[in-house]
Design an enzyme around this catalytic site. Sequence first.
Site, PDB file in Angstrom:
ATOM      1  N   ASP A   1       9.583   7.388   7.634  1.00  0.00           N
ATOM      2  CA  ASP A   1       9.708   7.833   6.244  1.00  0.00           C
ATOM      3  C   ASP A   1       9.880   6.595   5.371  1.00  0.00           C
ATOM      4  OD1 ASP A   1      10.283   8.883   3.786  1.00  0.00           O
ATOM      5  OD2 ASP A   1      12.026  10.053   4.417  1.00  0.00           O
TER       6      ASP A   1
ATOM      7  N   TYR B   1      -1.673   7.969 -12.182  1.00  0.00           N
ATOM      8  CA  TYR B   1      -1.928   7.243 -10.935  1.00  0.00           C
ATOM      9  C   TYR B   1      -1.840   5.731 -11.180  1.00  0.00           C
ATOM     10  CZ  TYR B   1      -4.728   4.902  -7.351  1.00  0.00           C
ATOM     11  OH  TYR B   1      -5.170   4.027  -6.387  1.00  0.00           O
TER      12      TYR B   1
ATOM     13  N   THR C   1      -4.494  -1.314  -7.141  1.00  0.00           N
ATOM     14  CA  THR C   1      -5.739  -0.739  -7.654  1.00  0.00           C
ATOM     15  C   THR C   1      -6.198  -1.344  -8.977  1.00  0.00           C
ATOM     16  OG1 THR C   1      -6.693   1.352  -8.469  1.00  0.00           O
ATOM     17  CG2 THR C   1      -4.343   1.064  -8.750  1.00  0.00           C
TER      18      THR C   1
END
Length: 288
Positions: free
Chosen positions: A37, A126, A102
């Site tokens: 996790d 995003y 990104t």
Amino acid sequence: MLNILVTGSNGQLGSEIRELASNYEYKFFFTDRTNIDITDKNDIINFCQTNSINAIINCAAYTAVDRAESDIENADLVNRKAVKKLSLVAKELGIKLVHISTDYVFDGKNYKPYIEEHQTNPQSIYGKSKLDGETEMRNINPLNSIIIRTSWVYSYYGNNFLKTMLRLGKEKESLGVIYDQVGAPTYAKDLAKAILDIIPQISNNKVEIYNYSNEGVLSWYDFAKEIMKMAKLPCKINPIDTFEYPTPAKRPHFSLLNKSKIKSKFNVVIPYWKDGLDDCLKRLGERR
């Protein structure tokens, strides 16, 4: 010996790293949410100490760009909070961290390729969540760690633009594809190889950012045209404006990345986008 933890290893990039793993004398630990996790700092510490991890490649990301507009909490959890936890552990245990970001951190209003230092201005949830993750990592500043910004990722694995075009190209006589969003695709196999090649070379006191995509410049329309051509599909591709295909999230109109920094620093040779596409289509059995 590098003991490398790869998070999000079932995604496009993680899967390509797994396929290339046997070419490298590293010991890999491929994980996903079922066995670690990454939003739990103690869980990351326990895993890293148990397995003597000395490098992490964080391929885990919330990448559903349109869904993120309404699923803000989960986008933030994976793209910011998890990066913060990984960065804290990397700093505490002296682990190298390679984090993937990104082109969506930019607003797309530039007129020449973006360098790493260019002003960020994300236009979507995003993009904002990915930039927030970058900021957390840079603020924590684990030693010998880098951020790689990439664009238009596709792969032999997972769902992506290439596979969508191949499917629709077999079903339809014609398709409208956006021509006024310009950048460059990234073949995940090429990016995976670059990461694995540069990991031993990373040595810095401050988190560094690098750009990576395949060489060349094109629109989504150009990309789709070449896919149909290489796969010898008769589907006609028609250029359409972004406004003709409305989406919840705003995309950058221009997001070409300047790769000079990663090429000069690590002596990386970046393949041309058509060569990556050719290789991927061959692997998919779709090259005609």
